[in-house]
Design a protein around this motif. Structure first.
Motif, short mmCIF file in Angstrom:
data_model
loop_
_atom_site.label_atom_id
_atom_site.label_comp_id
_atom_site.label_asym_id
_atom_site.label_seq_id
_atom_site.Cartn_x
_atom_site.Cartn_y
_atom_site.Cartn_z
N ASP A 110 5.02 27.83 6.64
CA ASP A 110 4.81 26.78 5.66
C ASP A 110 5.35 25.45 6.20
OD1 ASP A 110 4.33 26.36 2.49
OD2 ASP A 110 6.09 25.19 3.14
N GLY A 111 4.78 24.34 5.76
CA GLY A 111 5.20 23.03 6.23
C GLY A 111 6.64 22.70 5.94
N GLY A 154 3.09 27.14 14.08
CA GLY A 154 3.74 26.03 13.39
C GLY A 154 5.24 26.14 13.34
N GLU A 157 4.91 28.17 18.49
CA GLU A 157 4.33 26.85 18.25
C GLU A 157 2.92 26.95 17.71
OE1 GLU A 157 4.85 24.70 21.90
OE2 GLU A 157 6.89 24.10 21.36
N ARG A 215 0.85 31.58 8.90
CA ARG A 215 1.51 30.49 9.60
C ARG A 215 2.75 30.10 8.83
NH1 ARG A 215 -0.59 27.10 13.22
NH2 ARG A 215 0.48 25.34 12.23
N GLN A 257 8.88 25.59 15.22
CA GLN A 257 9.63 24.97 16.30
C GLN A 257 10.79 25.88 16.70
OE1 GLN A 257 10.89 21.10 14.93
NE2 GLN A 257 9.02 20.13 15.67
#
Length: 479
Positions: free
Chosen positions: A252-253, A277, A274, A250, A279
Motif C-alpha cells: 500500500d502507498g 513498491g 522494489e 503490492r 523500499q
C-alpha cells in the motif's frame, strides 16, 4: 547528562495515542504506563531495589512489553534472555550476569527452574514507590548477550544514552511522519526488537506487535497499509515477498520501508521488493551498537546494491589498516551508541580501544564512504591463500530462480586447506550440476562451491541470523 524517564515522559506528552497494537487489542501510552507501573510495584514488592540486575525470560507479546517497561520503571538493569536457548545456556548467562532475580513466563519454567514465574509475580504484593523522573544517560538499561557465534557469549551493557542516540540517529536518517506504525516481528530480547520499543517511546510511535514472526500477517498488513515500517532479516524478507508475489499483491502507498539487517540483503531480493513498491533500507549494526550504525538510503539502493550505506549522523566507521578506498579490513566503529563495556567474564575486556569498537567483521569503504560488509572474520574461508566471503556466494545462489535460501561455509580440504560448501533451500527440485554451472558463470573458479547440500531449512539463531558454524558441523557429520 540526564534524560527524562521515557515511559513517564511519553505518557505525559501523548497519553491517548496508541502505543501497542497486538492482534485485536491495543493500549494507549497512558494505559501502557499504568499497567507497567503496576508490575513495577509488584517487582519491588519481592524485595528488589533500584539498581538491581534482573533477568527476564519471556515468550514475547504485549505482556513482555509491560514486563520490560515495569522493570525499567522499577529502576533495574534488565538482562534480556533468549527464550530459544537451552537450560544450560541460560544458566550460564544468568550466572555470568549476576542477576539477583529471574522472572520467567510459566511456559518456559523448565528452562530456568529456579526462577520466579510471571504468574506468581502478578499475584504478589505491591510496594508503593516513586519512579525516577530522570535517567542518567550512562545508566545501564539493558544487558544483552551476543549470539555466541564464537566462544562464550558476551553480556553487552547498553545505556540510556546508547539507546537514545541510536533512536535519534535512526529518525534523522529515516524520517518521522504522523501515523507511523512500526511492525515488530523481531524478538524483544534482541536489540532489533528492543530498539523498536525504545523508538516508540522516544518518537511517540505505535508498535504493531507480533509475538513471533508471521509472514502471512506481515504481507497482509503491508498490502493493506496498516503499518508503515517493518524490521526484517533476509530470511523473513523473502518469505514476505513470496507471499505478496504469489497473491499478486503490492505494498500500500502508506507503507514506507523495510529496515533490513542481520547480514547482507541479496540484490535479487531488493529488485523483487522494489517491483512490489517496497523500499529496502539495508542496515548494519550489532548488539554492541544498540542497533543501527550505518543504513543505506533508499535513493542509493540501486546504484549501491550490496552496501550497508553510510554511518548515521552521530557515528563514525573506519577500516583498520585501509590506506585507500576499497581496501578490506576489520570494521571499526565509534559513536555515542557504542557500549561502554561488558559484564561477567568479559567485564575486564575493553569494549573500545582508543575510542573504537573492533567488530570482528570484514568490510570496505568505497570512494564515496559507503560501507560494504563482506563477512564475519570467523566465517572467512581461506582457500589456497585466497580469501572467500560466504555472503558473496550466497548472494549469487539466491539469484537463481529456484533457490529460496542459501548458506555457505568453509569445510576442510586436503589440497586447498578449505573450500566453500553450499547448503540450499529450493523452491523446486534442481540438480547440483545446474547450480554449479550457474555459479561458474558468475564467480571466479576458486569461489565456486565444491559441495552442494539440499536442506529443508538453514540453521538460524533467534534473530534469524545464519549460523554457519552449524553448517560446518552438519557437513562433517555427513562425511
Amino acid at each position: 547528562m540526564m534524560t527524562p524517564n521515557w515511559i513517564l515522559q511519553r505518557a505525559s506528552l501523548t497519553p491517548d495515542r496508541i502505543a501497542i497494537s497486538w492482534e485485536e487489542q491495543q493500549w494507549t501510552f497512558r494505559e501502557m504506563a499504568e499497567r507497567s507501573m503496576d508490575i513495577a510495584k509488584k517487582m519491588r514488592g519481592t524485595g528488589l531495589q533500584e539498581g538491581n540486575r534482573v533477568a527476564l525470560l519471556t515468550t514475547g507479546g504485549p505482556e513482555t512489553v509491560f514486563l520490560i517497561h515495569g522493570g525499567l520503571l522499577a529502576g533495574f538493569e534488565l538482562v534480556m534472555l533468549n527464550s530459544r536457548l537451552t537450560a544450560a545456556e541460560l544458566a550460564y548467562q544468568i550466572e555470568d550476569s549476576e542477576a539477583v532475580a529471574v522472572f520467567t513466563d510459566d511456559s518456559l519454567l523448565d528452562r530456568a527452574p529456579d526462577s520466579t514465574p510471571v504468574s506468581r509475580l502478578l499475584c504478589g504484593k505491591a510496594e508503593d514507590f516513586k519512579p525516577a523522573e530522570l535517567w542518567h544517560e550512562d545508566r545501564t538499561l539493558t544487558i544483552m548477550y551476543t549470539s555466541g557465534t564464537t566462544g562464550f557469549p558476551k553480556g553487552v551493557r547498553q545505556t540510556a544514552g546508547n539507546h537514545l542516540s541510536s533512536a535519534a540517529a535512526s529518525a534523522f536518517n529515516m524520517g518521522l511522519q504522523d501515523g507511523d506504525v512500526w511492525l515488530c516481528a523481531m524478538p524483544l530480547f534482541h536489540i532489533s526488537g528492543f530498539s523498536i520499543l525504545s523508538r516508540s517511546l522516544i518518537y511517540g510511535m505505535t508498535v504493531r506487535l507480533q509475538s513471533k514472526f508471521d509472514a502471512e500477517a506481515s504481507a497482509r498488513e503491508i498490502a493493506e497499509g496498516s503499518v508503515t515500517t517493518m524490521s526484517a532479516v533476509s530470511a523473513q524478507l523473502v518469505r514476505v515477498l513470496d507471499i505478496l508475489e504469489g497473491r499478486k499483491l503490492r505494498a500500500d502507498g502508506r507503507f514506507r520501508q523495510i529496515l533490513a539487517g542481520g547480514g547482507p540483503v541479496p540484490s535479487p531480493y531488493i529488485r523483487r521488493a522494489e517491483a512490489l513498491g517496497i523500499q529496502i533500507l539495508q542496515t548494519y549494526g550489532m548488539t554492541e551498537t544498540s542497533s543501527q550504525t550505518a543504513t543505506l538510503a533508499a535513493e542509493d539502493a540501486l546504484r549501491k546494491t550490496g552496501s550497508s550505506g553510510k554511518p548515521l549522523f552521530f557515528n563514525r566507521i573506519r577500516i583498520e589498516g585501509a590506506e585507500k578506498p576499497g581496501d578490506e579490513g576489520e570494521i571499526l566503529i565509534s559513536g555515542p551508541h557504542v557500549t561502554p563495556g561488558y559484564v561477567g567474564r568479559f567485564s575486564d575486556s575493553p569494549a573500545q580501544v582508543d575510542g573504537w569498537l573492533h567488530t570482528g567483521d570484514i568490510g570496505k569503504l568505497d570512494d564515496e564512504g559507503f560501507l560494504y560488509v563482506l563477512d564475519r572474520r570467523s566465517d572467512l574461508i581461506i582457500s589456497g591463500g585466497e580469501n572467500i566471503y560466504p555472503a558473496e556466494i550466497e548472494q549469487v545462489l539466491v539469484g537463481h530462480p529456484d533457490v529460496a535460501e542459501a548458506g555457505v561455509a568453509g569445510v576442510e580440504d586436503k589440497h586447498w586447506g578449505h573450500v566453500p560448501a553450499a547448503f540450499v533451500v529450493v523452491r523446486k527440485a534442481i540438480a547440483a550440476e545446474e547450480l554449479e554451472a550457474f555459479c561458474r558463470e558468475r564467480l571466479a573458479p576458486y569461489k565456486v562451491p565444491k559441495y552442494y547440500r539440499f536442506v529443508e531449512e538453514l540453521p538460524r539463531n533467534a534473530s534469524n541470523k545464519l549460523l554457519r558454524r552449524e553448517l560446518r558441523a552438519a557437513f562433517e557429520i555427513e562425511k
